[in-house]
Design a protein around this motif. Structure first.
Motif, PDB file in Angstrom:
ATOM      1  N   UNK A 148      15.149   0.397 -13.633  1.00 19.83           N
ATOM      2  CA  UNK A 148      14.079   0.021 -12.702  1.00 19.83           C
ATOM      3  C   UNK A 148      14.670  -0.503 -11.400  1.00 19.83           C
ATOM      4  N   UNK A 149      15.646  -1.402 -11.504  1.00 19.96           N
ATOM      5  CA  UNK A 149      16.275  -1.989 -10.315  1.00 19.96           C
ATOM      6  C   UNK A 149      16.980  -0.922  -9.487  1.00 19.96           C
ATOM      7  N   UNK A 150      17.795  -0.087 -10.132  1.00 20.07           N
ATOM      8  CA  UNK A 150      18.556   0.922  -9.398  1.00 20.07           C
ATOM      9  C   UNK A 150      17.640   1.911  -8.685  1.00 20.07           C
ATOM     10  N   UNK A 151      16.576   2.329  -9.361  1.00 16.44           N
ATOM     11  CA  UNK A 151      15.617   3.243  -8.722  1.00 16.44           C
ATOM     12  C   UNK A 151      14.916   2.567  -7.549  1.00 16.44           C
ATOM     13  N   UNK A 152      14.530   1.310  -7.738  1.00 17.88           N
ATOM     14  CA  UNK A 152      13.831   0.585  -6.667  1.00 17.88           C
ATOM     15  C   UNK A 152      14.738   0.408  -5.450  1.00 17.88           C
ATOM     16  N   UNK A 203       0.817  -1.214   0.000  1.00 14.55           N
ATOM     17  CA  UNK A 203       0.000   0.000   0.000  1.00 14.55           C
ATOM     18  C   UNK A 203       0.852   1.265   0.000  1.00 14.55           C
ATOM     19  N   UNK A 204       2.073   1.167   0.525  1.00 17.27           N
ATOM     20  CA  UNK A 204       2.965   2.333   0.618  1.00 17.27           C
ATOM     21  C   UNK A 204       3.893   2.482  -0.597  1.00 17.27           C
ATOM     22  N   UNK A 205       3.863   1.543  -1.550  1.00 17.46           N
ATOM     23  CA  UNK A 205       4.746   1.629  -2.717  1.00 17.46           C
ATOM     24  C   UNK A 205       4.659   2.968  -3.439  1.00 17.46           C
ATOM     25  N   UNK A 206       3.473   3.552  -3.627  1.00 17.88           N
ATOM     26  CA  UNK A 206       3.432   4.855  -4.308  1.00 17.88           C
ATOM     27  C   UNK A 206       4.216   5.949  -3.573  1.00 17.88           C
ATOM     28  N   UNK A 207       4.450   5.775  -2.270  1.00 20.04           N
ATOM     29  CA  UNK A 207       5.191   6.765  -1.482  1.00 20.04           C
ATOM     30  C   UNK A 207       6.684   6.760  -1.787  1.00 20.04           C
ATOM     31  N   UNK A 208       7.231   5.604  -2.226  1.00 17.78           N
ATOM     32  CA  UNK A 208       8.692   5.551  -2.343  1.00 17.78           C
ATOM     33  C   UNK A 208       9.232   4.963  -3.643  1.00 17.78           C
ATOM     34  N   UNK A 209       8.410   4.334  -4.459  1.00 20.60           N
ATOM     35  CA  UNK A 209       8.973   3.688  -5.646  1.00 20.60           C
ATOM     36  C   UNK A 209       9.098   4.593  -6.860  1.00 20.60           C
ATOM     37  N   UNK A 230      -2.195  -5.934  -7.469  1.00 15.55           N
ATOM     38  CA  UNK A 230      -2.416  -5.133  -8.677  1.00 15.55           C
ATOM     39  C   UNK A 230      -1.608  -3.853  -8.541  1.00 15.55           C
ATOM     40  N   UNK A 231      -0.808  -3.556  -9.565  1.00 13.97           N
ATOM     41  CA  UNK A 231       0.019  -2.360  -9.580  1.00 13.97           C
ATOM     42  C   UNK A 231      -0.293  -1.544 -10.827  1.00 13.97           C
ATOM     43  N   UNK A 232      -0.491  -0.248 -10.653  1.00 16.56           N
ATOM     44  CA  UNK A 232      -0.606   0.666 -11.779  1.00 16.56           C
ATOM     45  C   UNK A 232       0.741   1.372 -11.872  1.00 16.56           C
ATOM     46  N   UNK A 233       1.422   1.143 -13.004  1.00 16.78           N
ATOM     47  CA  UNK A 233       2.790   1.626 -13.195  1.00 16.78           C
ATOM     48  C   UNK A 233       2.843   2.756 -14.215  1.00 16.78           C
ATOM     49  N   UNK A 234       3.755   3.691 -13.984  1.00 14.07           N
ATOM     50  CA  UNK A 234       4.068   4.717 -14.967  1.00 14.07           C
ATOM     51  C   UNK A 234       5.579   4.895 -14.930  1.00 14.07           C
ATOM     52  N   UNK A 235       6.248   4.176 -15.849  1.00 12.77           N
ATOM     53  CA  UNK A 235       7.713   4.225 -15.921  1.00 12.77           C
ATOM     54  C   UNK A 235       8.127   4.931 -17.215  1.00 12.77           C
ATOM     55  N   UNK A 236       7.568   6.114 -17.423  1.00 16.90           N
ATOM     56  CA  UNK A 236       7.901   6.871 -18.625  1.00 16.90           C
ATOM     57  C   UNK A 236       7.274   6.267 -19.860  1.00 16.90           C
ATOM     58  N   UNK A 237       8.087   5.589 -20.661  1.00 16.13           N
ATOM     59  CA  UNK A 237       7.609   5.008 -21.911  1.00 16.13           C
ATOM     60  C   UNK A 237       6.646   3.849 -21.673  1.00 16.13           C
ATOM     61  N   UNK A 238       6.741   3.211 -20.516  1.00 21.85           N
ATOM     62  CA  UNK A 238       5.880   2.069 -20.227  1.00 21.85           C
ATOM     63  C   UNK A 238       4.901   2.425 -19.112  1.00 21.85           C
ATOM     64  N   UNK A 239       3.632   2.445 -19.481  1.00 21.86           N
ATOM     65  CA  UNK A 239       2.549   2.630 -18.515  1.00 21.86           C
ATOM     66  C   UNK A 239       1.761   1.330 -18.532  1.00 21.86           C
ATOM     67  N   UNK A 279       7.701   4.719  -9.759  1.00 27.18           N
ATOM     68  CA  UNK A 279       6.956   4.179 -10.898  1.00 27.18           C
ATOM     69  C   UNK A 279       5.575   3.643 -10.523  1.00 27.18           C
ATOM     70  N   UNK A 280       5.393   3.201  -9.288  1.00 25.85           N
ATOM     71  CA  UNK A 280       4.109   2.641  -8.867  1.00 25.85           C
ATOM     72  C   UNK A 280       3.191   3.790  -8.434  1.00 25.85           C
ATOM     73  N   UNK A 281       2.086   3.937  -9.152  1.00 24.52           N
ATOM     74  CA  UNK A 281       1.126   4.995  -8.847  1.00 24.52           C
ATOM     75  C   UNK A 281      -0.017   4.495  -7.966  1.00 24.52           C
ATOM     76  N   UNK A 282      -0.355   3.204  -8.093  1.00 21.74           N
ATOM     77  CA  UNK A 282      -1.382   2.579  -7.259  1.00 21.74           C
ATOM     78  C   UNK A 282      -0.948   1.151  -6.954  1.00 21.74           C
ATOM     79  N   UNK A 283      -1.287   0.674  -5.755  1.00 18.13           N
ATOM     80  CA  UNK A 283      -1.008  -0.714  -5.380  1.00 18.13           C
ATOM     81  C   UNK A 283      -2.176  -1.224  -4.540  1.00 18.13           C
ATOM     82  N   UNK A 284      -2.660  -2.411  -4.902  1.00 15.06           N
ATOM     83  CA  UNK A 284      -3.793  -2.995  -4.201  1.00 15.06           C
ATOM     84  C   UNK A 284      -3.555  -4.497  -4.034  1.00 15.06           C
TER      85      UNK A 284
END
Length: 146
Positions: A130-134, A26-32, A53-62, A34-39
């Motif tokens: 993705x890995x380095x940012x995470x 639930x807290x992934x949108x606070x620190x990741x 369920x994850x809603x992702x926005x990683x620039x070119x990949x949504x 790319x993750x905008x929603x997590x359920x």
């Protein structure tokens, strides 16, 4: 066999504290980033997430995706793609090992296959970003004590 990308970082906290942040979807949108929603859609007998369920926005990949999680002991979690709009497959894991005086070495392994054509070296570069940012976000989140 698909190639994977991996990287490690040392976090100044106990493995249990690191895993507590990793498992708090639930807290992934606070620190990741790319993750905008997590359920969490489904949990196991211990209350750990089995499907998320994850809603992702990683620039070119949504993407809107569902991942299945497998927990191995207290220090390892892996995931695989259940459903996605943009991805053909996604497999990853966090492996935690005690390190030094109370620290934890965190290794993140990731393999991604997108539905759109992409050169292998570009895909590996995207995985690395993705890995380095995470890992950087995880380290900052755990060490800040939030």
């Amino acid at each position: 066999m698909a190639e994977h990308t991996s990287s490690s970082i040392t976090i100044e906290a106990a493995p249990a504290d690191v895993m507590a942040v990793i498992s708090d979807f639930a807290r992934y949108p606070d620190w990741t980033g790319e993750v905008k929603e997590a359920e969490v859609l489904k949990t196991d007998a211990q209350g750990r997430a089995e499907q998320v369920r994850l809603v992702m926005d990683a620039g070119a990949i949504k993407d809107d995706q569902v991942l299945g999680y497998t927990w191995t002991g207290e220090n390892e979690v892996s995931w695989t793609l259940v459903k996605s709009q943009m991805l053909r497959s996604l497999d990853g894991s966090y492996i935690l090992k005690p390190s030094g005086a109370g620290g934890t070495e965190v290794t993140y392994v990731l393999t991604v296959d997108v539905k759109i054509p992409m050169l292998g070296m570009i895909k590996r570069k995207a995985e690395k970003v993705i890995i380095d940012r995470a890992l950087a976000g995880l380290k900052k989140r755990v060490e800040s004590g939030k």
